[in-house]
Design an enzyme around this catalytic site. Structure first.
Site, mmCIF file in Angstrom:
data_model
loop_
_atom_site.group_PDB
_atom_site.id
_atom_site.type_symbol
_atom_site.label_atom_id
_atom_site.label_comp_id
_atom_site.label_asym_id
_atom_site.label_seq_id
_atom_site.Cartn_x
_atom_site.Cartn_y
_atom_site.Cartn_z
ATOM 1 N N ASP A 130 0.878 -1.159 0.000
ATOM 2 C CA ASP A 130 0.000 0.000 0.000
ATOM 3 C C ASP A 130 0.930 1.228 0.000
ATOM 4 O O ASP A 130 2.111 1.097 0.313
ATOM 5 C CB ASP A 130 -0.851 -0.065 1.279
ATOM 6 C CG ASP A 130 -1.438 1.278 1.648
ATOM 7 O OD1 ASP A 130 -2.169 1.836 0.824
ATOM 8 O OD2 ASP A 130 -1.166 1.762 2.759
HETATM 9 P P1 ADP Z 1 -3.792 4.570 0.288
HETATM 10 O O1 ADP Z 1 -4.386 3.433 -0.456
HETATM 11 O O2 ADP Z 1 -2.609 5.166 -0.456
HETATM 12 O O3 ADP Z 1 -3.422 4.229 1.704
HETATM 13 P P2 ADP Z 1 -6.446 5.698 0.805
HETATM 14 O O4 ADP Z 1 -7.185 4.654 0.019
HETATM 15 O O5 ADP Z 1 -6.526 5.607 2.265
HETATM 16 O O6 ADP Z 1 -4.903 5.764 0.320
HETATM 17 O O7 ADP Z 1 -6.990 7.123 0.356
HETATM 18 C C1 ADP Z 1 -7.184 7.440 -1.011
HETATM 19 C C2 ADP Z 1 -7.593 8.890 -1.151
HETATM 20 O O8 ADP Z 1 -8.862 9.107 -0.545
HETATM 21 C C3 ADP Z 1 -6.644 9.864 -0.490
HETATM 22 O O9 ADP Z 1 -5.604 10.259 -1.352
HETATM 23 C C4 ADP Z 1 -7.584 11.024 -0.116
HETATM 24 O O10 ADP Z 1 -7.743 11.902 -1.212
HETATM 25 C C5 ADP Z 1 -8.916 10.348 0.131
HETATM 26 N N1 ADP Z 1 -9.180 10.082 1.564
HETATM 27 C C6 ADP Z 1 -9.413 8.884 2.143
HETATM 28 N N2 ADP Z 1 -9.658 8.993 3.468
HETATM 29 C C7 ADP Z 1 -9.569 10.312 3.743
HETATM 30 C C8 ADP Z 1 -9.708 11.088 4.931
HETATM 31 N N3 ADP Z 1 -10.005 10.558 6.112
HETATM 32 N N4 ADP Z 1 -9.530 12.436 4.827
HETATM 33 C C9 ADP Z 1 -9.228 12.993 3.653
HETATM 34 N N5 ADP Z 1 -9.089 12.317 2.510
HETATM 35 C C10 ADP Z 1 -9.271 11.007 2.525
HETATM 36 MG MG MG Z 2 -2.585 3.222 3.682
#
Ligand code: ADP
Ligand code: MG
Length: 434
Positions: A130
């Site tokens: 991830d």
């Molecule tokens: P990753 O897979 O890289 O860990 P996430 O799937 O958690 O990323 O998040 C994907 C996108 O969704 C982020 O880049 C953000 O734009 C948005 N996002 C998700 N959760 C939040 C949150 N709690 N606050 C703000 N943005 C969020």
């Molecule tokens: Mg993550």
């Protein structure tokens, strides 16, 4: 006399030669790689224990009858066979190795929920990471607050802080830190709802607030769509992660900086050198940010803008194409992928509880380089288990044949049996050094 002396060393010599031949044969047959099958077969024998006991004893007795021995000696020979054929060394060959290996891993900050996971790690061909919180430090820093359509920065941050205070996403933590740095107090939130991989929403000061992926903002703020997209594109071009907030039709863009972990690229290189054929990143973040990261740490590929369910599907596709998959993640959005992977590894320091529950292995100190170490460690464990099983089977076979032929007196049978058990245990304990 001379003849007797010669015969005294011939028998042990034959014993050693047969033992070596058996080990060589096991190597040629690739027993090392098939050790999993062998182990489950041995475990399956468990219920037949008493039956096997009887059969082995009969072999001794039958051998005695064939060689036409008196009753007393027949009983002795039967017991000798029974002793050397008892599979003590075989039975402890695997569990002692796993125990030592799990203990060594724990000392290194790697918590393994069961020895069998080591076998899966050793067999893995794909490693999937991830991004946010796993390949990156998760110590995300809020760098930009851009209100679109009238709102002021401080007010915007207060609103976002109210929603994100209830979230454990790394981006939420960055907002909360910024709120504290700016000395703001956040209002209360009601009807809070988290959407893993997308964002969160709630009601603050009687207004409906949504925070999440900028691409989803059009649902609650269609008017500022163009503006928002332009800002997001520019900021992502700088390698930043972007999220948006909407309040009553107006929007705010937030940008974050999230440094890759220092050892991430090292870890990827090591895994590749150790024989992992495919190393990928699965992220919910935007394609541009993902590409920058994938190039920086030299990944074989990446998939961006994935929802939790899509991460799981991506893992299943990788498995169908390449084989056994290890998933390394930290967030709630990684939980489905962690659970469906052949081995799920969660970040224990900054990771979400759900991720740790879904995972099979937890990196207590969040050191990404431990993924490569774990792979080496698991391989070494598999090698030692293979050595142990081959040795135990070899010794048992050879000693049984010789005991049945009457070439091994009772005391020697006991020494051979216990000795091989001790040797197997000592060999396994080498894993304690980690
Ligand atoms: P990753 O897979 O890289 O860990 P996430 O799937 O958690 O990323 O998040 C994907 C996108 O969704 C982020 O880049 C953000 O734009 C948005 N996002 C998700 N959760 C939040 C949150 N709690 N606050 C703000 N943005 C969020
Ligand atoms: Mg993550």
């Amino acid at each position: 006399m001379l003849e007797n002396k010669t015969r005294a060393w011939v028998k042990p010599a034959i014993l050693v030669v047969i033992l070596i031949a058996l080990i060589v044969l096991a190597r040629i047959l690739g027993l090392g790689e098939r050790i999993g099958e062998l182990r489950s077969w041995i475990e399956g024998l468990g219920i037949w224990g008493p039956f096997v006991f009887l059969v082995i004893y009969s072999v001794g007795v039958v051998a005695a009858v064939v060689f036409d021995l008196p009753g007393r000696e027949a009983v002795h020979r039967g017991i000798a066979v029974l002793i050397v054929a008892s599979p003590c060394a075989l039975i402890i060959a695997t569990p002692v190795a796993y125990l030592a290996s799990v203990a060594a891993a724990a000392r290194n900050g790697v918590l393994i929920k069961g020895g069998a996971h080591l076998e899966s790690v050793a067999r893995a061909v794909v490693v999937v990471f991830d991004k946010t919180g796993t390949l990156t430090t998760g110590r995300v820093r809020l760098t930009d607050v851009i209100p679109l359509g009238g709102a002021d920065e401080r007010g915007a941050l207060r609103m976002a802080g109210a929603i994100e205070g209830s979230s454990n996403h790394p981006l939420a933590a960055a907002i909360t830190r910024a709120v504290n740095e700016w000395g703001l107090t956040v209002p209360a939130v009601s009807q809070y709802e988290s959407m893993p991989g997308e964002g969160a929403r709630g009601v603050v000061d009687g207004r409906s607030v949504w925070v999440g992926r900028p691409e989803r903002a059009h649902e609650s703020a269609p008017g500022v769509q163009e503006d928002l997209r332009a800002h997001a594109e520019r900021l992502r071009g700088e390698g930043k992660t972007v999220s948006a907030m909407t309040v009553d039709g107006s929007a705010v863009v937030f940008a974050f900086e999230d440094a890759p972990r220092e050892r991430a690229r090292d870890c990827v290189r090591q895994l590749r050198a150790q024989g992992i054929t495919r190393i990928e990143m699965l992220t919910g973040d935007h394609n541009i940010v993902a590409r920058g990261m994938a190039e920086r740490i030299e990944l074989d590929g990446y998939k961006a803008e994935l929802l939790p369910q899509e991460k799981l599907e991506a893992v299943e596709q990788l498995r169908a194409r390449f084989g056994s998959v290890v998933v390394v993640g930290d967030g709630i959005n990684d939980a489905p992928a962690l659970a469906s992977a052949d081995v799920g590894i969660a970040m224990g320091g900054g990771g979400a509880d759900v991720a740790m529950e879904a995972a099979d292995i937890i990196l207590m100190n969040d050191r990404i380089e431990n993924v490569a170490w774990l792979h080496r460690h698991a391989r070494r464990t598999a090698r030692i288990v293979a050595q142990n099983l081959c040795f135990a089977i070899g010794v048992i076979t050879v000693l049984s044949v010789f005991a049945a032929m009457g070439s091994i007196p009772l005391p020697l049978a006991v020494i051979g049996h216990e000795g091989s058990t001790v040797l197997v245990a000592l060999n396994a304990l080498r894993l304690l050094r980690g």
